[in-house]
Write an enzyme that holds these catalytic residues in place. Structure first.
Site, PDB file in Angstrom:
ATOM      1  N   ARG A 103       0.882  -1.183   0.000  1.00 26.26           N
ATOM      2  CA  ARG A 103       0.000   0.000   0.000  1.00 26.26           C
ATOM      3  C   ARG A 103       0.907   1.216   0.000  1.00 26.26           C
ATOM      4  NH1 ARG A 103      -5.308   1.519   3.430  1.00 26.26           N
ATOM      5  NH2 ARG A 103      -6.090   0.123   1.814  1.00 26.26           N
ATOM      6  N   HIS A 130      -7.324   0.905  -6.521  1.00 29.49           N
ATOM      7  CA  HIS A 130      -7.567   0.053  -5.351  1.00 29.49           C
ATOM      8  C   HIS A 130      -8.285  -1.217  -5.839  1.00 29.49           C
ATOM      9  CE1 HIS A 130      -7.824  -1.173  -1.343  1.00 29.49           C
ATOM     10  NE2 HIS A 130      -8.655  -0.297  -0.824  1.00 29.49           N
ATOM     11  N   GLN A 133     -10.161  -3.767  -3.408  1.00 29.56           N
ATOM     12  CA  GLN A 133     -11.452  -3.302  -2.920  1.00 29.56           C
ATOM     13  C   GLN A 133     -12.545  -3.572  -3.954  1.00 29.56           C
ATOM     14  OE1 GLN A 133     -12.288  -1.650   0.200  1.00 29.56           O
ATOM     15  NE2 GLN A 133     -14.293  -2.240  -0.599  1.00 29.56           N
ATOM     16  N   ASP A 227     -17.082   7.615  -1.632  1.00 32.70           N
ATOM     17  CA  ASP A 227     -15.803   7.500  -0.920  1.00 32.70           C
ATOM     18  C   ASP A 227     -15.475   8.884  -0.357  1.00 32.70           C
ATOM     19  OD1 ASP A 227     -13.353   6.582   0.029  1.00 32.70           O
ATOM     20  OD2 ASP A 227     -12.345   6.656  -1.917  1.00 32.70           O
ATOM     21  N   CYS A 267     -16.266   1.986   0.611  1.00 28.27           N
ATOM     22  CA  CYS A 267     -15.087   1.145   0.893  1.00 28.27           C
ATOM     23  C   CYS A 267     -14.644   1.256   2.341  1.00 28.27           C
ATOM     24  CB  CYS A 267     -13.943   1.531  -0.049  1.00 28.27           C
ATOM     25  SG  CYS A 267     -13.495   3.279   0.030  1.00 28.27           S
ATOM     26  N   ARG A 295     -13.626  -8.396   1.705  1.00 32.07           N
ATOM     27  CA  ARG A 295     -12.191  -8.202   1.447  1.00 32.07           C
ATOM     28  C   ARG A 295     -11.444  -9.491   1.774  1.00 32.07           C
ATOM     29  NH1 ARG A 295     -10.125  -3.047   1.549  1.00 32.07           N
ATOM     30  NH2 ARG A 295      -8.271  -4.105   0.768  1.00 32.07           N
TER      31      ARG A 295
HETATM   32  N1  NVA Z   1      -9.780   6.964  -1.511  1.00 28.44           N
HETATM   33  C1  NVA Z   1      -9.428   6.473  -0.191  1.00 28.44           C
HETATM   34  C2  NVA Z   1      -9.684   5.007  -0.091  1.00 28.44           C
HETATM   35  C3  NVA Z   1      -9.386   4.407   1.256  1.00 28.44           C
HETATM   36  C4  NVA Z   1      -9.631   2.925   1.312  1.00 28.44           C
HETATM   37  C5  NVA Z   1      -7.968   6.790   0.087  1.00 28.44           C
HETATM   38  O1  NVA Z   1      -7.137   6.583  -0.809  1.00 28.44           O
HETATM   39  O2  NVA Z   1      -7.654   7.250   1.181  1.00 28.44           O
HETATM   40  N1   CP Z   2     -11.144   0.056   2.348  1.00 29.00           N
HETATM   41  C1   CP Z   2      -9.877  -0.044   2.784  1.00 29.00           C
HETATM   42  O1   CP Z   2      -8.931  -0.309   2.030  1.00 29.00           O
HETATM   43  O2   CP Z   2      -9.739   0.120   4.138  1.00 29.00           O
HETATM   44  P1   CP Z   2      -8.384   0.298   4.931  1.00 29.00           P
HETATM   45  O3   CP Z   2      -7.823   1.641   4.544  1.00 29.00           O
HETATM   46  O4   CP Z   2      -8.788   0.244   6.379  1.00 29.00           O
HETATM   47  O5   CP Z   2      -7.433  -0.798   4.571  1.00 29.00           O
END
Ligand code: NVA
Ligand code: CP
Length: 308
Positions: A103, A130, A133, A227, A267, A295
């Site tokens: 990540r 992502h 997800q 989101d 998400c 997930r």
């Molecule tokens: N768009 C959000 C998704 C988190 C799962 C982010 O990147 O923070």
């Molecule tokens: N939706 C998602 O990826 O959650 P986290 O940021 O908690 O991993």
């Protein structure tokens, strides 16, 4: 050797096979017949340059249930966080573990890691995409589609043209569901992604519709998705974004324009009172926790696909 970096790298048949496997793994877990042999003795290295609840816990629990183990590698603790080249990190981890989940911020970091690794790399979220997800969300939509196939359902995405929006568009263009997106000007999905997805969607016979009007996008939707307005790494833009997205909250009134039995999806993490009202997020149409659960099942299928 295969990676799981972007849905666009997979065919419709491959993604459907992974989703079918996820359904089987979910049923087995529910029945208590967990098969700890599928990835017995395998190790997943999990590099996190950003926070996570769902991704970390679902991958770590998932690999354990399959007979292997997950190694949580916070960038604050490993040498990559102090500037060790991605190439060296990829080469060295490839000598120890069986796959890497990362990540991170720049999508190019995921691609560079995969280029130098000799083991599969999984994208656990980049600024661009992502895919884990959205794969899980496909499983959730299949479960809630009331017997319809995915190409017969419509999803409305209301909000920022971010990593979630980009991957939802690629989901439509690979597995095949109809999608309408409403984002304010300046916050839309990048034009190259729209072009790529639209040409793929046409071949699959599904619709991708883009605009800036939440009421138009949500009309007759089976699933309504949103989101956060400021993603991880955009915290300094929070105030500016709250102003730009003022008319993009998914409220109970907006939900009334979707199909009467439409489901609300997110998400997570969610900001109640910003992109969604608490009434909708915690209301009877919300399926956010089933999404989060999936997930685990979808990513177990990805790991078996890549690592078995
Ligand atoms: N768009 C959000 C998704 C988190 C799962 C982010 O990147 O923070
Ligand atoms: N939706 C998602 O990826 O959650 P986290 O940021 O908690 O991993």
């Amino acid at each position: 050797m295969k990676d799981f970096i972007a849905l666009r790298d997979y065919s419709q048949d491959e993604l459907r096979a992974i989703l079918d496997l996820a359904t089987v793994l979910k049923r087995e877990l529910r029945e208590g017949s967990v098969n700890h042999q599928k990835l017995k003795g395998k190790v997943l290295g999990m590099i996190f340059e950003k926070s996570s609840t769902r991704t970390r816990v679902s991958f770590e629990t998932g690999i354990f249930q399959l007979g292997g183990m997950g190694l949580f590698l916070s960038s604050a603790d490993i040498q990559m966080g102090r500037g060790e080249p991605i190439k060296d990190t990829a080469q060295v981890l490839s000598r120890y573990v069986d796959a890497i989940m990362i990540r991170t911020f720049a999508h190019s970091t995921v691609e560079e890691l995969a280029r130098h690794a000799t083991i599969p790399v999984i994208n656990g979220l980049s600024d661009l995409l992502h895919p884990c997800q959205v794969l899980s969300d496909m499983l959730t939509m299949m479960e809630y589609s009331g017997g319809k196939t995915l190409d017969q359902v419509k999803i409305a995405y209301i909000g920022d043209g971010n990593n979630m929006a980009n991957s939802l568009l690629y989901g439509a263009a690979t597995v095949g569901y109809n999608i309408a997106v409403a984002s304010p000007s300046g916050y839309t999905i990048p034009a190259d992604i729209i072009r790529d997805c639209q040409s793929r969607a046409t071949k699959l016979g599904v619709d991708i519709v883009l605009g800036d009007d939440p009421a138009a996008a949500i009309k007759d939707a089976d699933f309504v998705y949103t989101d956060v307005w400021a993603s991880m790494g955009q915290e300094s833009e929070q105030a500016k974004r709250v102003a730009a997205f003022a008319n993009y909250t998914v409220t109970a009134d907006l939900m009334k324009l979707a199909k009467p039995d439409a489901k609300f999806m997110h998400c997570l993490p969610a900001h109640r009172g910003e992109e969604v009202s608490a009434e909708v997020c915690d209301g009877p149409q919300s399926i956010i926790y089933d999404q989060a659960e999936n997930r685990l099942h979808a990513q177990k299928a990805v790991m078996v696909h890549l690592m078995a």
